[in-house]
Enzyme design. Structure first.
Site, short mmCIF file in Angstrom:
data_model
loop_
_atom_site.label_atom_id
_atom_site.label_comp_id
_atom_site.label_asym_id
_atom_site.label_seq_id
_atom_site.Cartn_x
_atom_site.Cartn_y
_atom_site.Cartn_z
N GLU A 1 0.79 -1.07 -0.10
CA GLU A 1 0.33 -0.26 -0.04
C GLU A 1 0.88 1.40 0.14
O GLU A 1 1.19 2.24 1.15
CB GLU A 1 -1.06 -0.12 1.18
CG GLU A 1 -1.42 -1.11 1.63
CD GLU A 1 -2.42 -1.43 2.05
OE1 GLU A 1 -2.42 -0.68 3.80
OE2 GLU A 1 -3.31 -1.82 3.29
N GLY B 1 1.83 4.71 -0.68
CA GLY B 1 1.14 6.14 -0.67
C GLY B 1 2.56 6.95 -1.38
O GLY B 1 2.64 7.59 -2.58
N ARG B 2 2.78 7.98 -0.52
CA ARG B 2 4.36 9.21 -0.13
C ARG B 2 4.98 8.36 -1.22
O ARG B 2 5.55 9.12 -2.00
CB ARG B 2 4.64 9.42 1.16
CG ARG B 2 5.85 10.05 1.28
CD ARG B 2 5.89 10.41 3.14
NE ARG B 2 5.74 9.90 3.51
CZ ARG B 2 5.70 10.92 5.02
NH1 ARG B 2 5.19 11.53 4.20
NH2 ARG B 2 4.40 10.57 5.55
N ARG C 1 1.79 20.10 7.19
CA ARG C 1 3.50 19.30 7.60
C ARG C 1 4.03 19.93 8.28
O ARG C 1 4.63 19.69 9.57
CB ARG C 1 3.88 18.96 6.15
CG ARG C 1 2.67 17.63 5.09
CD ARG C 1 3.78 16.77 4.55
NE ARG C 1 3.84 15.98 5.25
CZ ARG C 1 5.68 16.33 5.89
NH1 ARG C 1 6.16 16.57 5.02
NH2 ARG C 1 6.17 14.20 6.43
N CYS D 1 -3.53 34.05 10.32
CA CYS D 1 -2.94 34.31 11.87
C CYS D 1 -2.58 33.18 12.82
O CYS D 1 -3.71 33.75 14.14
CB CYS D 1 -4.06 35.79 12.26
SG CYS D 1 -4.08 37.32 10.69
N GLU D 2 -1.57 32.94 12.89
CA GLU D 2 -1.20 32.38 13.63
C GLU D 2 0.43 32.00 13.67
O GLU D 2 0.68 31.53 12.79
CB GLU D 2 -1.98 31.26 14.23
CG GLU D 2 -2.10 29.88 13.33
CD GLU D 2 -3.43 28.95 14.02
OE1 GLU D 2 -2.67 28.07 14.36
OE2 GLU D 2 -4.22 29.21 13.81
N TYR E 1 -0.10 14.09 0.62
CA TYR E 1 0.09 14.68 2.24
C TYR E 1 0.05 16.24 2.22
O TYR E 1 0.16 16.61 3.13
CB TYR E 1 0.58 14.06 3.39
CG TYR E 1 0.77 12.07 3.53
CD1 TYR E 1 -0.66 11.92 3.81
CD2 TYR E 1 1.35 12.12 3.28
CE1 TYR E 1 -1.11 10.71 3.39
CE2 TYR E 1 1.75 10.52 3.30
CZ TYR E 1 -0.04 9.86 2.86
OH TYR E 1 1.02 8.34 3.32
N1 LLP Z 1 -1.90 1.87 4.10
C1 LLP Z 1 -2.04 2.51 5.60
C2 LLP Z 1 -3.03 1.06 6.55
C3 LLP Z 1 -1.86 3.45 5.93
O1 LLP Z 1 -2.22 3.88 7.05
C4 LLP Z 1 -1.07 4.19 5.53
C5 LLP Z 1 -0.54 6.11 5.53
C6 LLP Z 1 -0.29 4.49 4.10
C7 LLP Z 1 -0.93 2.93 3.15
C8 LLP Z 1 -0.05 4.63 3.30
O2 LLP Z 1 1.81 5.06 4.05
P1 LLP Z 1 2.74 5.55 2.89
O3 LLP Z 1 3.55 4.66 2.23
O4 LLP Z 1 2.66 6.95 2.59
O5 LLP Z 1 3.73 6.38 3.76
N2 LLP Z 1 -0.15 12.86 6.76
C9 LLP Z 1 1.29 12.66 7.10
C10 LLP Z 1 1.36 10.99 6.69
C11 LLP Z 1 -0.01 10.21 7.47
C12 LLP Z 1 0.41 8.51 7.18
C13 LLP Z 1 -0.91 8.02 7.26
N3 LLP Z 1 -1.57 6.09 6.42
C14 LLP Z 1 2.35 12.75 6.75
O6 LLP Z 1 1.58 14.50 5.96
O7 LLP Z 1 3.74 12.31 6.72
#
Ligand code: LLP
Length: 421
Positions: free
Chosen positions: A276, A278-279, A315, A345-346, A374
């Site tokens: 899974e 994402g980033r 972030r 304003c913070e 993100y």
């Molecule tokens: N699978 C699950 C169950 C997750 O909760 C997440 C991310 C991913 C996969 C994907 O993870 P990645 O490959 O993107 O690391 N907003 C935060 C990051 C929150 C991640 C939440 N879950 C930031 O800006 O760093």
């Protein structure tokens, strides 16, 4: 062929797919998110190569960037999706990803979401408690539809990441305690309309020390192996996401080390694996371009006030995150120490503190790098700020990928009372 991602041309100006970023801001204004499909494709292919020898399926973690076009682009490359709300489900459907490629994760799926996902024959639910299993069982029995269930383990592992995005420790709300997993998994086999499909783990995001992944995957595999020895079927293992990316340099994520770990653990097994990411697929393919509103000097501090703010990129203030910031055009001169802040304003409204940057003037453009993941997804309209526009670069052309509400549009959406008693 142009380099992938954002690069400098012979005049030192930031470009993407042969287009000057300054030309894009003339056309679209600022603040502006720009996404490069060239880098997205390259990343997807590298990830695919990383997991292909272990029978891995990629389920893009939509939460990283839920723009329908971005989901669709990965979908066309072959990705399924990992979602955490029915809203993300509908975005995937709009993007052409079919329900049989969608994994529904998350600790708080409500009954309506479960029912909708079931009626669409979603690939699987990754569930996080016995209570959730009960809810799914009741709904599935009522609908006479079978739910494919994968249990998320809480392995009690604390990886090397920010506390707010670490999800593998027992104090967090995520997953089912390791001690309980076997009994819950066995229970899945006893229930009608419940089809056990495996186990999963996701210990957090932005992880660099892959020994934590190794530990979590070994733990997952040993539980799965022992369930199998006892006659239970465990066809799939979901290894989650979490690979760390370098916000401060151009270094790529360490897919080679990741591949070694998963090959060492899983090559000789017959589990179907799900990933899974994402980033690591989308973060570096995005930049947020902002305009300098003005400089401000206090007694001991230099501020650069820009037209992007914490509502566009939360972030830095939420996770103390670092994003590289550079001028879009080549600027010579001595670097000075500045705080780069937005108009909100913070005091928490900053993009960078104590950063060295060459002296800039009003209307100069700055690029806030590595904002494909993100960033826009966590936006808000705080201080009645409208969203930043978003564009995608595909085959050397720019496309606006969303319509922005003007402030008049947002006022029209409010129901205004007349207060005559
Ligand atoms: N699978 C699950 C169950 C997750 O909760 C997440 C991310 C991913 C996969 C994907 O993870 P990645 O490959 O993107 O690391 N907003 C935060 C990051 C929150 C991640 C939440 N879950 C930031 O800006 O760093």
């Amino acid at each position: 062929m142009f380099p992938k991602g954002f690069y400098r041309d012979e005049n030192g100006e930031l470009n993407v797919q042969g287009i000057k970023v300054s030309v894009l801001t003339e056309k679209y204004g600022t603040p502006l998110f720009i996404y490069d499909t060239g880098l997205m494709k390259e990343r997807y292919e590298v990830f695919l190569n990383t997991v292909k020898n272990v029978k891995g399926n990629i389920h893009y973690a939509v939460k990283a960037n839920d723009s329908v076009n971005i989901i669709k682009f990965f979908g066309k490359l072959g990705a399924g999706a990992d979602i955490v709300s029915i809203g993300e489900f509908h975005k995937c459907i709009a993007a052409g990803i079919t329900p049989d490629k969608i994994i529904f994760s998350g600790v708080g799926k409500d009954k309506y979401e479960i029912e909708t996902a079931l009626k669409h024959n979603i690939l699987q639910f990754n569930i996080e408690s016995e209570e959730e299993l009960n809810d799914i069982y009741i709904i599935a029995s009522k609908l006479r539809l079978t739910a494919n269930i994968c249990l998320r383990i809480n392995p009690d592992i604390a990886p090397d990441t920010h506390k707010k995005i670490s999800t593998g420790e027992k104090e967090t709300k995520f997953g089912i305690d390791t001690e309980k997993i076997t009994s819950v998994y066995k229970k899945l086999h006893e229930l009608d309309y419940i089809n056990p499909v495996g186990l999963g783990v996701h210990i957090g995001s932005q992880i660099f020390d892959f020994r934590f992944f190794e530990k979590a995957y070994l733990n997952l595999k040993s539980i799965a192996d022992s369930l199998k020895i006892n006659g239970y079927k465990v066809p799939t293992l979901d290894l989650g996401g979490g690979i760390g990316i370098h916000y401060d340099s151009n270094k790529k994520p360490d897919f080679v080390a990741y591949k070694k770990i998963i090959s060492d653990i899983f090559l000789k097994s017959d589990y179907q694996l799900s990933f899974e990411p994402g980033r690591c697929l989308i973060a570096e393919a995005g930049v947020l371009i902002t305009k300098v509103i003005r400089n401000k000097k206090n007694k001991d501090k230099n501020f650069i006030i820009i037209d992007a703010a914490m509502n566009n990129l939360i972030r830095p203030t939420l996770y103390d995150a670092y994003h590289k910031i550079e001028t879009v055009k080549n600027k010579k001169g001595q670097a000075i120490l500045v705080d780069i802040v937005g108009p909100i304003c913070e005091t928490g409204d900053f993009i960078a503190l104590n950063r060295e940057l060459v002296k800039v003037l009003s209307d100069d453009l700055l690029a806030i790098r590595t904002t494909g993941a993100y960033a826009s997804v966590m936006r808000s309209n705080y201080n009645s700020r409208v969203d930043a526009l978003e564009i995608l670069i595909f085959n050397g052309k720019s496309y606006k990928i969303k319509q922005i509400d003007t402030i008049q549009d947002t006022i029209l959406k409010e129901k205004i009372l007349d207060f005559n008693s």
